[in-house]
Design an enzyme around this catalytic site. Structure first.
Site: not given
Ligand code: NAD
Length: 367
Positions: A137, A223
């Site tokens: 999401k 949410y």
């Molecule tokens: P994050 O920034 O910690 O991780 C993103 C990952 O994508 C990184 O490892 C990064 O290196 C990679 N990536 C690849 N190409 C990229 C680019 N061009 N620019 C930036 N990063 C790039 O983010 P996150 O918190 O892990 O979130 C990722 C997804 O998960 C989002 O959609 C977020 O909303 C979702 N999320 C969901 C929940 C949940 O409870 N369901 C919780 C946290 C995050």
């Protein structure tokens, strides 16, 4: 129950509806049949905060699937994860050679855990590689992208699910029952909020409109919108929204705090809010003859709730393990997920209308 003080750190630590029927053809049946009794292989795409902190650990507790592969742009992470999770080199990909995953029978499901602007691209590339997909999401940058993703998955005969873990969480499931079955009469009031005080990198993708689509509304408000929709089991028809920005330098491109009213068929109006500058996590519902509420409502655990003042008796579970196990079962049994792409699309239609209302200052139809 008071609205809980809830920080991002707490969120990290504590963290039915309309399943659109996907037509599943012979290709899918043969895939499932070819792995009798076996756990399905999941590949995580994007090894950031959520994959590392929640999904990979949860995959150590799943029954129907396991962490079979990873896709990362960072070679050092590939080495670290391979060692930590015993992932063979042949199941490790980067963003360039990702499409070769089509040839890898170990991988059945691809889980897209990337910044929002990459959700559509990698969902489509995953189904073009004949894999089933879970996408995090918010599903995509807007409803148009969501519709495209759904159509592509259908055409490819592949299942698509959204990472809506709370559909598997007992307190939230109880609220769905109490609301949708009118346990204490008709729902007369819903108020919900979700947010945290952003203290992270001011240059992060989350604060860039092109990469995140928006701010607290896209990330946290989804949410609250979900919570309202799954309490009522109905779709809102119109929305009116306002916003507040106290840190315009930090939130130059995206929304900080957004407040909205949703209107449902029959005239019920509910309230909701999202923020990158307030610590909220609650869902309060009143029916004609009773009330129930959750708080914290939306984290990974420490979810709490009450019905007419009496605490709900449910345990904390590993939501992500339940969510991924359920999807693996859906794939094996050829049945749609309870949180299909259509669920993500419905939320994004509301989000799109909220942004339209912020621009127009008026009530906007949700279409
Ligand atoms: P994050 O920034 O910690 O991780 C993103 C990952 O994508 C990184 O490892 C990064 O290196 C990679 N990536 C690849 N190409 C990229 C680019 N061009 N620019 C930036 N990063 C790039 O983010 P996150 O918190 O892990 O979130 C990722 C997804 O998960 C989002 O959609 C977020 O909303 C979702 N999320 C969901 C929940 C949940 O409870 N369901 C919780 C946290 C995050």
């Amino acid at each position: 129950m008071p609205t809980n003080k809830f920080s991002r750190r707490d969120f990290i630590r504590t963290g039915t509806l309309t399943a659109g029927a996907l037509a599943l053809g012979p290709a899918l049946s043969s895939l499932a049949a070819s792995k009798p009794g076996k756990r399905l292989g999941i590949a995580l795409v994007g090894l950031g905060y959520y994959s590392a902190g929640q999904l990979a650990p949860a995959l150590q507790h799943t029954q129907n699937c396991y962490l079979a592969g990873i896709v990362t742009g960072t070679p050092a992470k590939a080495v670290d994860w391979a060692k930590r999770y015993n992932i063979p080199q042949k199941n490790i990909y980067n963003y360039q050679n990702f499409d070769e995953i089509a040839l890898n029978p170990d991988i059945d499901i691809i889980y897209v855990v990337l910044p929002v602007f990459l959700h559509k691209e990698f969902t489509i590339r995953a189904v073009q590689a004949a894999k089933h997909v879970i996408c995090e999401k918010p599903m995509a940058l807007n409803a148009g992208e969501c519709a495209e993703m759904i159509a592509t998955c259908k055409k490819a005969n592949r299942l698509l699910s959204i990472g809506y873990r709370l559909h598997f969480e007992p307190h939230n499931m109880e609220v769905m029952q109490l609301g949708q079955k009118h346990a204490f009469g008709k729902v007369t009031k819903i108020d919900t909020g979700n947010g945290f005080t952003y203290g992270g990198d001011p240059n992060a993708w989350r604060l860039k409109k092109k990469m995140a689509g928006g701010g607290g509304l896209m990330d946290m408000g989804i949410y609250s919108i979900q919570g309202t929709r799954y309490t009522l089991g109905q779709e809102p028809v119109a929305v009116k929204a306002t916003q507040e920005k106290t840190k315009p330098d930090l939130f130059r491109e995206v929304d900080e705090t957004v407040f909205w009213e949703l209107e449902f068929p029959g005239g019920l109006r509910t309230t909701g809010k999202s923020s990158y500058n307030h610590d909220w996590s609650y869902l309060k519902v009143e029916e004609e003859h009773g009330k129930f509420e959750l708080g914290p409502a939306f984290g990974y655990n420490a979810i709490d709730g009450s019905v007419n003042g009496k605490q709900m008796p449910f345990p904390q579970i590993i939501q992500q393990a339940a969510q991924m196990d359920d999807f693996a079962l859906c794939v094996t049994q050829n049945k749609p997920s309870r949180v299909p792409g259509e669920e993500g699309l419905k939320d994004m239609k509301v989000v799109d209308a909220i942004y339209r209302s912020l621009n127009s200052g008026k009530w906007e139809k949700i279409v």
